[in-house]
Design a protein around this motif. Structure first.
Motif, PDB file in Angstrom:
ATOM      1  N   TYR A   1       0.832  -1.205   0.000  1.00  0.00           N
ATOM      2  CA  TYR A   1       0.000   0.000   0.000  1.00  0.00           C
ATOM      3  C   TYR A   1       0.870   1.260   0.000  1.00  0.00           C
ATOM      4  O   TYR A   1       0.626   2.207  -0.767  1.00  0.00           O
ATOM      5  CB  TYR A   1      -0.917  -0.011   1.220  1.00  0.00           C
ATOM      6  CG  TYR A   1      -1.735   1.250   1.387  1.00  0.00           C
ATOM      7  CD1 TYR A   1      -2.755   1.569   0.486  1.00  0.00           C
ATOM      8  CD2 TYR A   1      -1.487   2.125   2.433  1.00  0.00           C
ATOM      9  CE1 TYR A   1      -3.503   2.726   0.637  1.00  0.00           C
ATOM     10  CE2 TYR A   1      -2.232   3.284   2.591  1.00  0.00           C
ATOM     11  CZ  TYR A   1      -3.235   3.571   1.693  1.00  0.00           C
ATOM     12  OH  TYR A   1      -3.975   4.722   1.833  1.00  0.00           O
TER      13      TYR A   1
ATOM     14  N   SER B   1       2.408   2.091  -3.284  1.00  0.00           N
ATOM     15  CA  SER B   1       1.466   2.639  -4.269  1.00  0.00           C
ATOM     16  C   SER B   1       1.187   4.127  -4.056  1.00  0.00           C
ATOM     17  O   SER B   1       0.665   4.797  -4.949  1.00  0.00           O
ATOM     18  CB  SER B   1       0.146   1.872  -4.226  1.00  0.00           C
ATOM     19  OG  SER B   1      -0.560   2.146  -3.011  1.00  0.00           O
TER      20      SER B   1
ATOM     21  N   LYS C   1       1.678   8.177  -3.624  1.00  0.00           N
ATOM     22  CA  LYS C   1       2.510   9.211  -4.258  1.00  0.00           C
ATOM     23  C   LYS C   1       2.158  10.568  -3.672  1.00  0.00           C
ATOM     24  O   LYS C   1       1.014  10.828  -3.307  1.00  0.00           O
ATOM     25  CB  LYS C   1       2.307   9.221  -5.774  1.00  0.00           C
ATOM     26  CG  LYS C   1       2.888   7.999  -6.485  1.00  0.00           C
ATOM     27  CD  LYS C   1       2.672   8.076  -7.981  1.00  0.00           C
ATOM     28  CE  LYS C   1       3.415   6.955  -8.695  1.00  0.00           C
ATOM     29  NZ  LYS C   1       3.010   5.615  -8.237  1.00  0.00           N
TER      30      LYS C   1
END
Length: 481
Positions: A434, A437, A439
């Protein structure tokens, strides 16, 4: 958008209606020009302007006789250029600009027979004096913190960052009550992709008012929403300046005594101002903070997993010493109740008057500590576990790790209660996937660890030599790189 009329009385009536005849709207009549041939009004909100400035540099010069014949077309220009003694003056033909100027602390000058108004900035906002940073205290280094006034903050940053490359772009956010939001960056140093994305997101914000800086933060963070903070805050001058030199963008909201720094990576939240001002701990301080972050998340879960699934695997003597035996409550409920009570104590400590904090702490110590153990409600080791957990969590409290710490602690506590260490391992794997992923403005949240960038490791879990660190150029991995 309605325009200013030729008739002075109509203009004043329109302004009074716009402000609903509020008692602090001041309209002063003046007779100016040769033999008082010009009728004009100055309009302002009492209490938010510097009346001495208006009296000395606007009213007095206007009351001096001056020639007006044959100057109808250039009278406004003459007043602006030769009579009004103010550094920043502008004209407008729009009512909206007039009212916006008034609420922002400007004085408006209207002349009968002229469909144009003069806006003279003259604000005098109440603000606290510049003080030392409270939330990010440091043994050494600059002590001055930011204030609620955006102009003061920009002044402080420019005083520390003396370069013409520092750029400030200010926009007004809010249709009903405009609030100034400034974007700061160093031209030639800033990552242009990040700057473009910050501007795009801020300009896309459409709200009636900005009551909290969180409105700006949410649009900057984007989606998906997460308990991990993808923006960093700093109330220190050196925190904002160093971020600018690293190619980041600093956003400031008027009325908010913090700088919002973008992008923010996970590694940033285990750093502290002391890391750059003292030599001690350059290899260990950040690792200790990271271990404290892990303890705050995993320690209660590990204790529950041992008590529920591995009690028989531990030597009997140790098992009786550290795990509930004849206590009334099961271990899980001991930990859950203690976490709940500590959370209440923390909340009460921030909400009550300062004079009552000591009393609350004393009562909490008696209730949670001695009485609970004596009554066989809670095992002493449970108190130790929660104490270490709370202390570890407080270490990252002012760095943006409170949300992740509190949320993940509960998740892993429940996971350990039902699935033991297998659940903790699986949960940790899911958590890592998680986090990978996530950003921050297109920059991977775990950068420069994942994806791995060797040249950026000099300021992660340890601090490199300051001379090399200062002269190096930071680069950010973004989508598509």
């Amino acid at each position: 958008m309605p325009k200013i009329e030729m008739c002075l009385k109509e203009n004043i009536e329109h302004i009074r209606n716009t402000f609903h005849d509020t008692s602090d709207l001041i309209v002063r009549n003046l007779k100016s020009g040769c033999e008082g041939s010009l009728e004009m009004n100055i309009v302002y909100l009492d209490g938010i302007i510097d009346t001495d400035v208006i009296q000395d540099y606007v009213v007095k010069p206007l009351l001096e006789p001056f020639e007006t014949e044959g100057l109808n077309e250039s009278l406004i220009d003459q007043i602006m250029e030769r009579i009004v003694e103010s550094a920043d003056v502008k004209t407008t033909t729009q009512y909206q600009e007039l009212t916006n100027g008034i609420v922002q602390g400007s004085t408006v000058l209207l002349i009968d027979g002229f469909p144009e108004g003069i806006i003279i900035p003259s604000p005098k906002w109440a603000e606290r004096s510049v003080e030392a940073s409270i939330g990010e205290r440091s043994v050494r280094g600059p002590q001055i913190g930011l204030t609620e006034k955006i102009k003061t903050n920009i002044n402080l940053i420019r005083g520390s960052l003396k370069t013409p490359d520092l750029c400030v772009e200010t926009v007004e956010i809010g249709t009903n009550s405009p609030t100034s939001v400034s974007i700061l960056y160093i031209d030639g140093t800033v990552d242009n992709g990040i700057l473009k994305e910050v501007k795009k997101r801020i300009h896309s914000l459409t709200v009636k008012y900005v009551l909290s800086e969180r409105v700006v933060e949410e649009v900057l963070e984007g989606k998906p929403k997460t308990f991990f903070s993808r923006l960093r805050h700093s109330e220190r001058i050196d925190g904002a300046v160093s971020s600018l030199f690293e190619g980041r963008v600093v956003v400031m909201v008027d009325g908010y005594p913090f700088a919002i720094i973008a992008p923010a990576l996970f590694i940033d939240f285990i750093q502290a101002p002391d890391d750059y001002h003292i030599s001690m701990g350059r290899f260990t301080s950040r690792i200790i903070r990271f271990i404290a972050f892990l303890l705050g998340i995993y320690l209660p879960a590990v204790y529950i997993a041992l008590a529920n699934f591995h009690k028989d695997d531990i030597p009997t003597k140790i098992s009786k010493a550290i795990i509930s035996d004849d206590e009334i409550l099961p271990t899980f409920w001991e930990i859950a109740i203690l976490l709940f009570l500590v959370r209440i104590l923390v909340d009460v400590s921030f909400r009550l008057p300062q004079s009552a904090v000591i009393l609350v702490s004393l009562i909490g110590t008696i209730v949670i500590g001695e009485t609970a153990v004596t009554a066989k409600l809670i095992h002493p080791v449970s108190l130790i576990v929660i104490g270490i957990t709370a202390l570890s969590s407080f270490l990252g409290a002012n760095r943006g790790l409170v949300g992740p710490d509190a949320t993940l602690r509960i998740v892993f506590l429940l996971t350990a209660n039902f699935f033991g260490f297998n659940g903790i391992i699986i949960g940790t794997t899911i958590l890592m996937l998680y986090m990978v992923s996530l950003k921050s403005l297109g920059v991977p949240y775990l950068s420069p660890i994942i994806p791995f960038k060797m040249q950026e490791l000099k300021d992660t879990f340890y601090r490199e030599d300051l001379q090399r660190l200062t002269n190096s150029k930071h680069t950010y991995t973004k989508d598509g790189d």
